[in-house]
Every structure is written in C-alpha cells, then in structure tokens.
Design an enzyme around this catalytic site. Structure first.
Site, mmCIF file in Angstrom:
data_model
loop_
_atom_site.group_PDB
_atom_site.id
_atom_site.type_symbol
_atom_site.label_atom_id
_atom_site.label_comp_id
_atom_site.label_asym_id
_atom_site.label_seq_id
_atom_site.Cartn_x
_atom_site.Cartn_y
_atom_site.Cartn_z
ATOM 1 N N TYR A 94 -7.861 -1.395 7.503
ATOM 2 C CA TYR A 94 -6.470 -1.563 6.848
ATOM 3 C C TYR A 94 -5.271 -0.771 7.890
ATOM 4 O O TYR A 94 -5.673 -0.457 9.013
ATOM 5 C CB TYR A 94 -6.464 -1.337 5.406
ATOM 6 C CG TYR A 94 -5.090 -2.132 5.109
ATOM 7 C CD1 TYR A 94 -5.006 -3.437 4.972
ATOM 8 C CD2 TYR A 94 -3.930 -1.454 4.760
ATOM 9 C CE1 TYR A 94 -3.940 -3.998 4.642
ATOM 10 C CE2 TYR A 94 -2.794 -2.331 4.397
ATOM 11 C CZ TYR A 94 -2.786 -3.769 3.967
ATOM 12 O OH TYR A 94 -1.598 -4.263 3.945
ATOM 13 N N ARG A 147 7.029 -10.477 7.953
ATOM 14 C CA ARG A 147 7.101 -8.997 8.143
ATOM 15 C C ARG A 147 6.031 -8.056 7.745
ATOM 16 O O ARG A 147 5.894 -7.432 6.848
ATOM 17 C CB ARG A 147 8.254 -8.638 6.772
ATOM 18 C CG ARG A 147 9.289 -7.499 7.143
ATOM 19 C CD ARG A 147 9.027 -6.561 5.998
ATOM 20 N NE ARG A 147 7.560 -6.096 5.970
ATOM 21 C CZ ARG A 147 7.028 -5.218 5.066
ATOM 22 N NH1 ARG A 147 7.658 -4.770 4.151
ATOM 23 N NH2 ARG A 147 5.707 -5.264 4.930
ATOM 24 N N LYS A 165 -6.389 -6.961 2.552
ATOM 25 C CA LYS A 165 -6.483 -6.397 1.429
ATOM 26 C C LYS A 165 -7.425 -6.924 0.293
ATOM 27 O O LYS A 165 -7.711 -6.050 -0.461
ATOM 28 C CB LYS A 165 -4.809 -7.004 1.188
ATOM 29 C CG LYS A 165 -3.672 -6.232 1.455
ATOM 30 C CD LYS A 165 -2.840 -5.539 0.711
ATOM 31 C CE LYS A 165 -1.850 -4.089 1.045
ATOM 32 N NZ LYS A 165 -0.967 -4.075 0.621
ATOM 33 N N GLU A 236 2.698 -10.823 -0.320
ATOM 34 C CA GLU A 236 2.317 -9.555 0.791
ATOM 35 C C GLU A 236 3.178 -9.912 2.061
ATOM 36 O O GLU A 236 2.944 -10.814 2.402
ATOM 37 C CB GLU A 236 0.747 -9.520 1.086
ATOM 38 C CG GLU A 236 0.466 -8.377 1.830
ATOM 39 C CD GLU A 236 0.417 -7.220 0.877
ATOM 40 O OE1 GLU A 236 0.222 -7.227 -0.161
ATOM 41 O OE2 GLU A 236 0.883 -6.162 1.453
ATOM 42 N N ASP A 237 3.747 -8.850 2.468
ATOM 43 C CA ASP A 237 4.658 -8.912 3.677
ATOM 44 C C ASP A 237 5.349 -10.136 3.926
ATOM 45 O O ASP A 237 5.251 -10.604 5.112
ATOM 46 C CB ASP A 237 3.546 -8.744 4.997
ATOM 47 C CG ASP A 237 2.878 -7.312 4.762
ATOM 48 O OD1 ASP A 237 3.478 -6.518 3.926
ATOM 49 O OD2 ASP A 237 2.224 -6.960 5.639
ATOM 50 N N ASP A 259 3.297 -6.535 -3.640
ATOM 51 C CA ASP A 259 2.777 -5.362 -3.373
ATOM 52 C C ASP A 259 3.655 -4.367 -2.440
ATOM 53 O O ASP A 259 3.693 -2.988 -2.984
ATOM 54 C CB ASP A 259 1.288 -5.229 -2.667
ATOM 55 C CG ASP A 259 0.487 -3.756 -2.675
ATOM 56 O OD1 ASP A 259 0.507 -3.339 -3.845
ATOM 57 O OD2 ASP A 259 0.204 -3.440 -1.520
ATOM 58 N N ASP A 260 4.533 -4.952 -1.598
ATOM 59 C CA ASP A 260 5.355 -4.072 -0.810
ATOM 60 C C ASP A 260 6.303 -3.545 -1.771
ATOM 61 O O ASP A 260 6.867 -2.601 -1.443
ATOM 62 C CB ASP A 260 6.062 -5.080 0.304
ATOM 63 C CG ASP A 260 5.050 -5.705 1.073
ATOM 64 O OD1 ASP A 260 4.067 -5.019 1.731
ATOM 65 O OD2 ASP A 260 4.932 -7.010 1.155
ATOM 66 N N ASN A 398 4.874 2.724 8.094
ATOM 67 C CA ASN A 398 3.590 2.313 8.716
ATOM 68 C C ASN A 398 4.219 1.435 10.046
ATOM 69 O O ASN A 398 5.154 0.657 10.019
ATOM 70 C CB ASN A 398 2.931 1.402 7.656
ATOM 71 C CG ASN A 398 2.429 2.135 6.449
ATOM 72 O OD1 ASN A 398 2.087 3.328 6.515
ATOM 73 N ND2 ASN A 398 2.568 1.390 5.402
#
Ligand code: NAD
Length: 537
Positions: A94, A147, A165, A236-237, A259-260, A398
């Site tokens: 990850y 993203r 993930k 996600e993203d 999740d973000d 990150n």
C-alpha cells in the site's frame, strides 16, 4: 484437500497451491509426486524464504512485483507474509509503494487482477460481470483513477489501488479473498503523458465526463446490486467533486462509503481523541484548523461535527470549532471561489493568510491534507508551539514525500513538544536524547474492520454513526505505552485484533440502529472471529 484438479493444475491455482508445503499424502492424492523437490516444509519456513527474497531486492517497486506474483501463485502464503510482517509489508503493498506501482502499472503489468469497465461496455455491464468467476462478492473497491493518492489522474493505472485496498481487507480484517472484487472504472484519462505512452493499457481517450459518466456508474451500481445484493461498495480516489456527488447520491440508497472522505475522517478523529489524553484538553473545547479543504479535510471536519454534536454541542457551535485554510487562504464567507462542501465552514471573518489565521484563531490542532509538501513551515510549527504547550500536528498528505512536514521537523521546530501523526509512515526520531514514535493515521486502521462489521450484519447503509463508533473503538485501543511514546495510534502489528474490535462495535451499532438485514448472532465477537480468513494451511 478437496479438489478435482490434479498435477500442475493444482500447482498453478493460487488458491490451492501450497508448493513445497504439500504433505506426502497430498502429493500422492493430487498427483504431485515428481513435480516438487523432495523436502516438505512448513508455511513458516516458506515465509522466511519469501522475506529473504524481499530483502534481496534493491527497490521497493521490485518488492511490490515479487509480492504481487506471490499473491497469484500462492494466496495463503502471500497473506501469511503480509500478516506476519505487516509493518514491513504494508508500505510495499500500500502507500507509499503502491503509488509508484500505479504510476508504472502499464509497464510492470503481468497477470490481470480485478475487473475493468469502460465506456464501450455501456448497456452491457451486467452481462460482462457474469465473466467474473466468483458469485459471492461482499466487498467491491472501485476507483476511476482520477485522483490516485496525491498523484493525480493516472487513468487505468490506478487499478493498483483497489487491488491493494482489498489485499488489506483480507490481511487486516480477514475478509475472504474470493469475496473481494477490485474494479477499475476506466473512463479515460486527461493526463497527456499517459495517453502518449505506447505501453498504456487503459481506455486511450480523454475522460468521459458529465451525465454520461454518472450514467455509467449508475449502471454499474445497479448491476452489482442485482448480482450481489449484500455487497459493500467502497469508492476510492475519485476527484473530490465526483467523490462527493457519488457519496451523496448513493449513501442512503446502497451499502457504500468513500474511504478518502469517511475512512480518513474516522482515523483522524481517533487520533484527535487520543491526543486529548496527552494535551488534557477536553474534546468539546478543541479548536481545529485544517490546511487543505478538499475531500480528506472536509470528511474529517464533517465527522468532527457529528462527534461534537454527540458531546452535546449544537451544529452551529460545532462548525465554529473548525477552520479551513486552502490554497487561497482562510475559508471565509465573503469568498466567491468556494465549493459546496466548504460552505458550512466559511465563517464571517477576515480573510487571512495561514500564519495570521493561526495567530488569530489559535487552534490546538493543525491537520494538513493538501498534497502540498513543506506547507507546515518552521514558522507554522513555531507559531503552533508558541500558542500550545503540546501542539498537535497531523501531516496527512501521501505519499511520504508529500507530507506537509516531516516528523523530525515537527519535533525539532517545537523543541520536542509536538504530538505528530502522518498519513504515510515515518521512522522514529531522536531529539535531545529522547525517542519519539510518530503515529501513522493509516486508513487501514478503520476501513477493513468497518467493512467487516457492515457485511457481517448485512447493513443496509453506512450512516455516520458507524464511523464515530469505529473512531472511538480505535482510540480506546491506544495503550498508555503508545501515549508515553507520543504515538496516537496502536502498533499495526495489532491490526487483526483492532479490526475485530472495530467490526464488533460497528456490527453492534448496525443492530442497534435497526439497519441490519439478519439476526444478531448470540456471541457477536466470536461469530466475527470465526468468519475471519486465516491463511494458515
Ligand atoms: P483534494 O484535491 O480534494 O484537496 C486538496 C486541498 O488542498 C484543496 O482544498 C486545495 O486548495 C488545498 N491545497 C493544495 N495546495 C495547497 C497549499 N499549498 N496550501 C494550502 N492549501 C492547499 O485532495 P484530498 O482528497 O483532500 O487529499 C489531500 C491529501 O490528503 C492527499 O495528499 C492524500 O494523500 C491525503 N490523504 C491522506 C489520508 C490519510 O492520511 N489517511 C487519507 C486520504 C487522503
């Protein structure tokens, strides 16, 4: 072992293969005699061999490739390696290494994992989903690659994220591997460099946008609802405006979360709760300032509002505790460049720059989620240390290279008084003869356990309450030793127990709220523990 497969079919099936760990009897039964070297070894010895190979590699990306091949070849061994060496392996499968793996996805591609949907599949998503061999899917992680971490629009190369993930879902919370489905919604990319790369494997066009984009996602969501009615979808993203649009569209309709926005929020909130054990400031008295006003920061603030309300504050009082600074300065009501999710936090106040805003608002906690490295400058940290005896600094961006400041800088510039946590891992720091353990607000603390709790209780939806419960449970698991070390989170080595505790608390809440679609087991914790995938042979 019960299977109709024999000979190399067994050795080439990653879910069956135990390689040199097959016993004498299994070798006889499965027609493996002569196909393996003589020695029969334990899984522990196999783990040692893998770890030796990992150490021999010169680069983390090579380690990533090695582990990805192992996952294909021998799934149980892969998960055993991840679980036994979680602190070492998580940064490879990850963040931060997964970021590099995504950037190079089309260059290092070997065997296909996961499911791809492109605009060419419009009207046929349900049909092509039949090609996926597993029928009992319980968790989907989906991205459109726009993203990826702090790395921008990577198109289909972002597939590394859902794969990574879901590997964490299995390793950290024991979700059965065959119940996981990584999905790439490949609607193109606007990154010219990627479009010009002759090795690029994705849909080689500019991004599908607007109505057609949302229609494709709607078709996907409907198709999976029909095929896997109890599935949890983790977004996600996605680019922030799309992330919010999708969350708002689906959160009350289907079992899903982002999740973000929400997972990050629960992890950050847990860290904030833990920090109050060091600063001794009452949670409901906190003033918090965010640098960055995107999906991560706003998600954290939204959950904080919920947490403040839970402590008896009104919504208006709660909003007043939370302040945002973005690329254009303090988020205030007379600005005309704000997005909808910023508006509740736009206070009637002078528009100030970051330093002046700290000076004026006097926050106890600073949370960076900008993707912009170095934005917590010496002056910023010194200012926070002037205002606070123990300034709390979260540098969440990150990967590590994008953190708003390093752990060392936070301790140095505050004369060792900062309480520091980051999004990606930092090594321990020595300052003035003392050892400091920076906490990592890793999303993996929460989403696996939360997902497990939700699928065990077959929750209809995921309300905000579940993130609050997850955050509180995580904060309670921070030990006195962690606190003494200045760490706001437990060790990742505890992750299976942490996930079990979070799953139990989350499922408990699902039953309490009346949104479960099954009956509560008598011993919930034991039931969940029995479900959890154990990769031992
Ligand atoms: P986003 O693009 O939605 O938001 C970024 C925000 O930062 C915007 O409001 C922008 O105005 C602001 N910004 C950018 N540069 C700035 C600067 N120099 N000064 C002030 N503000 C600036 O992105 P996001 O989804 O909110 O993610 C932001 C970061 O948070 C990413 O790096 C991501 O990796 C990180 N993140 C961390 C975690 C975690 O630690 N658990 C989880 C999710 C996201």
């Amino acid at each position: 072992m019960i299977t109709k497969k024999r000979n190399f079919e067994v050795l080439h099936d990653g879910t069956l293969n135990k390689s040199v760990a097959f016993t004498k009897e299994e070798r006889e039964q499965l027609g493996l005699r002569g196909l393996l070297p003589y020695s029969i070894v334990s899984q522990d010895i196999q783990v040692k061999r893998v770890m030796k190979s990992i150490k021999r590699k010169a680069y983390d990306i090579e380690r990533y490739i090695l582990l990805s091949s192992l996952q294909d070849r021998n799934e149980k061994l892969f998960y055993r390696v991840v679980i036994n060496h979680i602190e070492e392996i998580m940064p490879i499968i990850y963040t931060p290494t997964v970021g590099q793996a995504c950037k190079e996805f089309s260059h290092i591609f070997r065997r296909s994992k996961g499911f791809y949907i492109t605009p060419d599949d419009k009207g046929e998503i349900s049909k092509i989903l039949d090609n996926w061999p597993e029928k009992d899917i319980r968790i989907i992680v989906i991205t459109d690659g726009q993203r990826i971490l702090g790395l921008g629009d990577l198109g289909a190369n972002g597939m590394g994220i859902p794969i990574g993930k879901l590997a964490l879902y299995t390793a950290c919370a024991g979700i059965l591997p065959h119940q996981c489905l990584p999905v790439m919604l490949d609607v193109g990319t606007n990154t010219q460099e990627i479009l010009e790369d002759i090795l690029y494997l994705g849909y080689p066009k500019k991004r599908l946008e607007g109505e057609e984009y949302f229609e494709l996602i709607e078709e996907f969501v409907m198709a999976v609802q029909e095929k896997y009615p109890n599935v949890l979808i983790q977004f996600e993203d996605f680019l922030t405006p799309n992330a919010y649009a999708l969350l708002n569209k689906y959160r009350n309709r289907v079992l899903c979360f982002n999740d973000d926005i929400q997972g990050t929020a629960a992890v950050a909130l847990a860290g904030v709760y833990a920090s109050t054990r060091i600063t001794k400031i009452k949670f409901s008295d906190l003033r918090i300032m965010f640098l960055g006003a995107g999906s991560a920061a706003t998600g954290i603030a939204d959950l904080m509002v919920f947490a403040f309300e839970d402590e008896g504050l009104s919504k208006e009082e709660a909003y007043k505790r939370l302040w945002f600074v973005d690329i254009n300065g303090l988020v205030v009501s007379n600005r005309d460049d704000l997005m909808e999710h910023n508006l509740p936090y736009a206070h009637d106040y002078n528009q100030l720059n970051f330093i002046d805003a700290i000076d004026s608002v006097k926050p106890h906690i600073l949370i960076g989620a900008t993707g912009a490295p170095g934005t917590f400058t010496k002056k910023v940290i010194e200012q926070m240390a002037t205002i606070n005896e123990r300034p709390v600094i979260f540098a969440l961006s990150n990967p590590t290279s994008r953190a708003e400041c390093t752990a060392e800088q936070a301790y140095n510039w505050s004369n060792g008084r900062a309480i520091f946590a980051s999004g990606s891992p930092f090594d321990k720091v020595y300052f003035n003869g003392k050892e400091y353990h920076p906490g990592q607000g890793n999303n993996a603390y929460v989403f696996p356990g939360l997902g497990l709790g939700a699928i065990i209780s077959i929750a209809r939806i995921i309300p905000e309450d579940l993130f609050l419960v997850a955050a509180r449970t995580l904060a309670e698991l921070v030990t006195e030793k962690n606190i003494q070390d200045g760490a706001l989170y437990p060790r990742l080595t505890e992750i299976r127990n942490i996930s079990l505790a979070i799953a139990t608390a989350v499922a408990e809440k699902v039953y309490e709220l009346g949104i479960a679609q099954n009956d509560k087991p008598k011993d919930l914790k034991q039931f969940i523990s029995d479900y959890m995938y154990d990769p031992r042979y």
